[in-house]
Design an enzyme around this catalytic site. Structure first.
Site, mmCIF file in Angstrom:
data_model
loop_
_atom_site.group_PDB
_atom_site.id
_atom_site.type_symbol
_atom_site.label_atom_id
_atom_site.label_comp_id
_atom_site.label_asym_id
_atom_site.label_seq_id
_atom_site.Cartn_x
_atom_site.Cartn_y
_atom_site.Cartn_z
ATOM 1 N N CYS A 5 -11.801 5.139 -7.904
ATOM 2 C CA CYS A 5 -10.978 4.827 -6.741
ATOM 3 C C CYS A 5 -9.499 5.078 -7.054
ATOM 4 C CB CYS A 5 -11.202 3.370 -6.335
ATOM 5 S SG CYS A 5 -10.101 2.786 -5.045
ATOM 6 N N HIS A 47 -11.248 -4.615 -5.544
ATOM 7 C CA HIS A 47 -11.833 -3.454 -4.876
ATOM 8 C C HIS A 47 -12.825 -3.944 -3.819
ATOM 9 C CE1 HIS A 47 -13.066 0.720 -4.376
ATOM 10 N NE2 HIS A 47 -14.269 0.208 -4.151
ATOM 11 N N ASN A 88 -8.602 1.272 9.138
ATOM 12 C CA ASN A 88 -9.725 2.141 9.469
ATOM 13 C C ASN A 88 -10.959 1.611 8.739
ATOM 14 O OD1 ASN A 88 -8.012 3.964 10.891
ATOM 15 N ND2 ASN A 88 -7.385 4.834 8.939
ATOM 16 N N GLY A 94 -11.981 7.221 10.463
ATOM 17 C CA GLY A 94 -10.889 7.865 9.742
ATOM 18 C C GLY A 94 -10.612 7.309 8.360
ATOM 19 N N HIS A 99 -11.359 1.872 -0.215
ATOM 20 C CA HIS A 99 -10.797 0.640 -0.774
ATOM 21 C C HIS A 99 -9.982 0.088 0.384
ATOM 22 C CE1 HIS A 99 -8.800 -1.490 -4.425
ATOM 23 N NE2 HIS A 99 -8.425 -2.138 -3.317
ATOM 24 N N HIS A 101 -7.523 -1.153 2.962
ATOM 25 C CA HIS A 101 -6.065 -1.092 2.981
ATOM 26 C C HIS A 101 -5.579 -1.183 4.414
ATOM 27 C CE1 HIS A 101 -7.573 3.054 3.180
ATOM 28 N NE2 HIS A 101 -6.456 3.390 3.814
ATOM 29 N N HIS A 103 -2.520 -0.023 6.883
ATOM 30 C CA HIS A 103 -1.378 0.865 7.095
ATOM 31 C C HIS A 103 -0.329 0.074 7.899
ATOM 32 C CE1 HIS A 103 -3.542 4.706 6.213
ATOM 33 N NE2 HIS A 103 -4.595 3.947 6.532
#
Length: 111
Positions: A5, A47, A88, A94, A99, A101, A103
């Site tokens: 990753c 993770h 996402n 998308g 992992h 996250h 945005h």
């Protein structure tokens, strides 16, 4: 951590990133392929592949990430003009890096 990753590699310091925040539970760094004038990623240290994999013990870190987003937005000068948080979930939505996250995106000027 997952050895395949990229986010785990960044968290461990094996790959470069322009960090703007880091603690024992999550990191925030600039996206290397921004889709907006301001585009940072908020990534938990643990993770977790996606929202679909969240467990009860993840509630605190995810809540802290959401709360921290307004501070980061202020530091980056977009709190008052507006920003959005995007997660996402899965490749059909998308997600490219598996992992979890968030945005934090903004910085567009009004036309």
């Amino acid at each position: 951590m997952n050895s395949n990753c990229i986010f785990c590699s960044i968290i461990k310091g094996e790959s470069p990133a322009d960090f703007i925040y880091r603690d024992e539970d999550f990191v925030v760094f600039h996206n290397i392929r921004p889709s907006a004038p301001v585009h940072v990623l908020m990534v938990p240290v643990e993770h977790i592949e996606s929202l679909n994999e969240l467990k009860e013990h993840n509630v605190e870190v995810i809540s802290r990430m959401i709360l921290k987003s307004k501070e980061i937005a202020e530091e980056l000068g977009i709190k008052d003009s507006g920003y959005k948080l995007v997660i996402n979930v899965g490749s059909g939505a998308g997600q490219v890096i598996f992992h979890l996250h968030i945005h934090l995106i903004g910085g567009w000027s009004k036309s």
